[in-house]
Every structure is written in C-alpha cells, then in structure tokens.
Design a protein around this motif. Sequence first.
Motif, PDB file in Angstrom:
ATOM      1  N   LYS A 109       1.150  -1.260  -0.178  1.00  8.62           N
ATOM      2  CA  LYS A 109      -0.307  -0.064   0.258  1.00  8.62           C
ATOM      3  C   LYS A 109       0.787   0.853  -0.428  1.00  8.62           C
ATOM      4  N   SER A 110       1.497   1.432   1.207  1.00  6.07           N
ATOM      5  CA  SER A 110       2.881   2.350   0.988  1.00  6.07           C
ATOM      6  C   SER A 110       3.354   2.681   0.060  1.00  6.07           C
ATOM      7  N   THR A 111       3.884   1.610  -0.595  1.00  5.91           N
ATOM      8  CA  THR A 111       5.026   2.012  -2.185  1.00  5.91           C
ATOM      9  C   THR A 111       4.065   2.375  -3.350  1.00  5.91           C
ATOM     10  N   THR A 112       2.818   1.737  -3.129  1.00 11.69           N
ATOM     11  CA  THR A 112       1.668   2.283  -3.827  1.00 11.69           C
ATOM     12  C   THR A 112       1.452   3.729  -4.081  1.00 11.69           C
ATOM     13  N   ILE A 113       1.478   4.338  -2.695  1.00  3.71           N
ATOM     14  CA  ILE A 113       0.707   5.696  -2.612  1.00  3.71           C
ATOM     15  C   ILE A 113       2.116   6.522  -2.587  1.00  3.71           C
ATOM     16  N   LYS A 114       3.320   5.523  -2.453  1.00  3.04           N
ATOM     17  CA  LYS A 114       4.395   6.679  -2.412  1.00  3.04           C
ATOM     18  C   LYS A 114       4.823   6.629  -4.388  1.00  3.04           C
ATOM     19  N   MET A 115       4.245   5.675  -5.107  1.00  3.00           N
ATOM     20  CA  MET A 115       4.789   6.163  -6.862  1.00  3.00           C
ATOM     21  C   MET A 115       3.299   7.247  -6.641  1.00  3.00           C
ATOM     22  N   LEU A 116       2.123   7.247  -5.996  1.00  3.87           N
ATOM     23  CA  LEU A 116       0.973   7.813  -6.724  1.00  3.87           C
ATOM     24  C   LEU A 116       1.749   9.402  -6.793  1.00  3.87           C
ATOM     25  N   THR A 117       2.608   9.626  -5.291  1.00  2.00           N
ATOM     26  CA  THR A 117       2.238  11.067  -5.122  1.00  2.00           C
ATOM     27  C   THR A 117       4.258  11.751  -5.284  1.00  2.00           C
ATOM     28  N   THR A 118       4.761  10.750  -6.450  1.00  2.00           N
ATOM     29  CA  THR A 118       6.238  11.055  -7.128  1.00  2.00           C
ATOM     30  C   THR A 118       7.330  10.879  -6.053  1.00  2.00           C
ATOM     31  N   VAL A 119       7.290  10.348  -5.094  1.00  2.00           N
ATOM     32  CA  VAL A 119       8.604  10.062  -4.562  1.00  2.00           C
ATOM     33  C   VAL A 119       9.023   8.798  -4.893  1.00  2.00           C
ATOM     34  N   LEU A 120       8.175   7.759  -5.205  1.00  2.00           N
ATOM     35  CA  LEU A 120       8.904   6.581  -5.785  1.00  2.00           C
ATOM     36  C   LEU A 120       9.523   6.839  -7.053  1.00  2.00           C
ATOM     37  N   LYS A 121      10.049   6.212  -7.809  1.00  2.00           N
ATOM     38  CA  LYS A 121       9.942   6.207  -9.414  1.00  2.00           C
ATOM     39  C   LYS A 121       9.726   4.366  -9.809  1.00  2.00           C
ATOM     40  N   ILE A 123       0.937   6.476 -14.722  1.00  2.00           N
ATOM     41  CA  ILE A 123       0.327   7.192 -13.685  1.00  2.00           C
ATOM     42  C   ILE A 123      -0.931   8.379 -14.404  1.00  2.00           C
ATOM     43  N   SER A 124      -2.104   8.625 -14.065  1.00  2.00           N
ATOM     44  CA  SER A 124      -2.391  10.169 -14.250  1.00  2.00           C
ATOM     45  C   SER A 124      -3.286  10.304 -13.058  1.00  2.00           C
ATOM     46  N   ILE A 125      -2.786  11.633 -13.199  1.00  2.00           N
ATOM     47  CA  ILE A 125      -3.356  12.083 -11.722  1.00  2.00           C
ATOM     48  C   ILE A 125      -4.212  13.484 -12.208  1.00  2.00           C
ATOM     49  N   ALA A 149       0.818  17.268 -11.942  1.00  2.00           N
ATOM     50  CA  ALA A 149       0.868  16.696 -10.229  1.00  2.00           C
ATOM     51  C   ALA A 149       0.892  16.925  -9.258  1.00  2.00           C
ATOM     52  N   ARG A 150       2.166  16.938  -9.113  1.00  2.00           N
ATOM     53  CA  ARG A 150       1.880  17.472  -7.213  1.00  2.00           C
ATOM     54  C   ARG A 150       1.450  18.514  -6.876  1.00  2.00           C
ATOM     55  N   ALA A 151       0.907  19.742  -7.501  1.00  2.00           N
ATOM     56  CA  ALA A 151      -0.212  20.444  -7.328  1.00  2.00           C
ATOM     57  C   ALA A 151      -1.635  20.157  -7.228  1.00  2.00           C
ATOM     58  N   SER A 152      -2.170  18.818  -7.481  1.00  2.00           N
ATOM     59  CA  SER A 152      -3.241  18.326  -7.643  1.00  2.00           C
ATOM     60  C   SER A 152      -3.345  17.525  -6.420  1.00  2.00           C
ATOM     61  N   LYS A 202      -6.270  18.865  -5.195  1.00  2.00           N
ATOM     62  CA  LYS A 202      -7.806  18.171  -5.758  1.00  2.00           C
ATOM     63  C   LYS A 202      -8.109  16.873  -4.840  1.00  2.00           C
ATOM     64  N   ILE A 203      -7.050  16.236  -4.778  1.00  2.05           N
ATOM     65  CA  ILE A 203      -7.074  14.333  -4.223  1.00  2.05           C
ATOM     66  C   ILE A 203      -6.030  14.167  -3.044  1.00  2.05           C
ATOM     67  N   LEU A 204      -6.653  13.624  -2.035  1.00  2.00           N
ATOM     68  CA  LEU A 204      -5.827  14.622  -0.210  1.00  2.00           C
ATOM     69  C   LEU A 204      -5.908  12.262  -0.572  1.00  2.00           C
ATOM     70  N   PHE A 205      -3.729  11.754  -0.085  1.00  2.00           N
ATOM     71  CA  PHE A 205      -3.684  10.404  -0.172  1.00  2.00           C
ATOM     72  C   PHE A 205      -3.796  10.317   1.392  1.00  2.00           C
ATOM     73  N   LEU A 206      -4.442  10.020   2.222  1.00  2.00           N
ATOM     74  CA  LEU A 206      -3.917   9.268   3.949  1.00  2.00           C
ATOM     75  C   LEU A 206      -3.259   8.193   4.053  1.00  2.00           C
ATOM     76  N   ASP A 207      -1.808   7.652   4.060  1.00  2.00           N
ATOM     77  CA  ASP A 207      -1.675   6.627   4.367  1.00  2.00           C
ATOM     78  C   ASP A 207      -2.093   6.695   6.030  1.00  2.00           C
ATOM     79  N   GLU A 208      -3.027   5.677   6.779  1.00  2.00           N
ATOM     80  CA  GLU A 208      -3.202   5.385   7.802  1.00  2.00           C
ATOM     81  C   GLU A 208      -3.592   6.506   8.971  1.00  2.00           C
ATOM     82  N   PRO A 209      -3.994   7.204   8.242  1.00  3.69           N
ATOM     83  CA  PRO A 209      -4.503   8.351   9.355  1.00  3.69           C
ATOM     84  C   PRO A 209      -4.792   8.821  10.518  1.00  3.69           C
TER      85      PRO A 209
END
Length: 267
Positions: free
Chosen positions: A43-55, A61-63, A75-78, A155-162
């Motif tokens: 899960k976190s690995t996926t979120i990190k890719m979606l949020t450009t932290v991990l390549k 990925i389209s955001i 993408a980051r501004a979104s 526009k979109i908020l990612f929450l990893d185990e908030p």
Amino acid sequence: MQNILSVQSLTKKFDDFTAVKEISFNVEAGSIFAFLGPNGAGKSTTIKMLTTVLKPTSGEISINGFNALKEQDKARASFGIVFQDSSLDEELTAYENIVYHAVIYKVPKKERDERIRKALEIVGLWNRREDYVKNYSGGMKRRLEIARALVHYPKILFLDEPTVGLDPQTRNSIWDHIKKLNEERNMTIFLTTHYMEEAEAVADQIAIIDHGKIIESGTVEEIKKRTETESLEEAFLKLTGRDIRDDNDSGNKVRTIRGMRRRRTRH
Ligand SMILES: Nc1ncnc2c1ncn2[C@@H]1O[C@H](COP(=O)(O)OP(=O)(O)OP(=O)(O)O)[C@@H](O)[C@H]1O
Ligand SMILES: [Mg+2]
C-alpha cells in the motif's frame, strides 16, 4: 463520472523483490477510495509512486489529467499527502510547519495566512497554532498533518493510515473532517487503513491488495456479496487469510527485522 486518478500496470521492484505487481485501477473524482491490505502488501509503496516520491519500475499514472511521471510539478500541485510516518518538524510551531509547506507549494503570499487559518480551523487546531509540535499529542500531530496537506487546495488527498494509534474519539473526529472535505469541497480521498469498520463506514470504492496484487475491488456491498460475508473485516480475512504477515512472508531477514522495528515505533 470522471476519473481523477488512473493507474495502469503499475509495478515496483526493490532489487529482486517485487513489492507491487502490475496493478491497475481508477478512482472517480469526488469519491472516497479505500486501499486495503495486510502489513507489507504494497500500500505505502503504491502511494509513494502515486505521489512521485518513488519512481515506478514500470506502469502509467494519470492524476487530475497529468502524467505523474512526465508532468510531476502539475501532478504534485493536484494532491495533498499524509504519509504513514510523521513528517512534521518538531522544533517548529504548528503554524510554522504549515507556512513552510505553503511556501514550497507556492501559495500566493497574500492568501497564505487566510488559508492556513482555515486549514487549522478545519482540524480544530487554530487555538494551538503557536505551540511547538514537540509538545503536541499524537492525535494533534495527525490532525496537523492533514491541515498541512490542505493548504494548497488539492483536488485529491492521499492519507496513509491517518488514524493509526489514535483513540476512538480522535479517530472519529478525523473521519468527520475527512468526510466534510469530501462532501463540502468535493475533494477526492484516497486512504489506507487497517480499521475495516472505518473503511466500511466511509468508502465509496474499495480495492484490496495482497502480495503486491489487487485481489478484489468494488463497493463494500459488492465485496461482501461476492465473498458471502456479513462485514468487510470478514471479507478481508477470507480474501487475505489469517496468517500474520511480514515475519514468515518472504523469508527475507532484512525485511523481517525492519518490519518488527517499524511496528514497535508505531505503537
Ligand atoms: N525501500 C525498500 N526497499 C526494499 N523493500 C521495501 C522498501 N520499501 C518497502 N519494501 C517492501 O515492500 C513490501 C511492501 O511494503 P509497503 O510499505 O508498501 O507495505 P504496506 O502495505 O504499506 O504495509 P503496512 O500495512 O505495514 O504499512 C514490504 O515487503 C516491504 O518490506
Ligand atoms: Mg504502509
């Protein structure tokens, strides 16, 4: 409904270990999407890719209409992101932490104070803005991280185990804030949690990942029906099994030790 997030064949390899294996899914604009899975599922690995932290190793990925690999700034501004591990500066006040973020995200200077006030009010921390973060409780820190993620109007908020490690009152309050953002600002929410009853209560759509692969997706009702279960937790256990993860999963000693250390620091 339009998709605000679209993922195609996303894969992440760490050396010879594949943490995420060709996953594909869409998230509708304005929805609450819960990404569930046992410890170490990816899960976190996926979120990190979606949020450009991990390549990503491969995949698309389209955001918000932007290619997250080629148009990273747009993408980051979104999106806003609350990572699994806290990333606040403990030596700064709550207010200073958010100012720092607002500057990085190029929030116009004349709007800065007003936006920060609103974000802190949403999570009930405006009166505590001058306190140092090192003096905050765990729940206040989590709420502050959510406030910080809102300041550039994502526009979109990612929450990893908030809500991990928080008491029921604080968890309820955080979910109330999240639902309010979703309903009043039409903000799309992408979340992970291990609290199945929380996911069941808030999510419009669910995807369950295990061993790096999406093994089930749909609404809570669809998943319960397909698995012939009465609750999401029952469905989750039926789909992912009852064995404890990490330790006996891959036989990789390094990962096992890290997983144990992380569990200890998180609780
Ligand atoms: N930088 C890394 N190098 C090597 N392996 C990694 C790295 N990051 C994650 N992994 C491994 O990838 C797998 C997926 O980890 P990830 O953190 O995505 O799981 P998760 O689903 O978020 O789990 P949890 O619920 O415990 O947070 C795990 O086996 C983890 O040990
Ligand atoms: Mg994780």
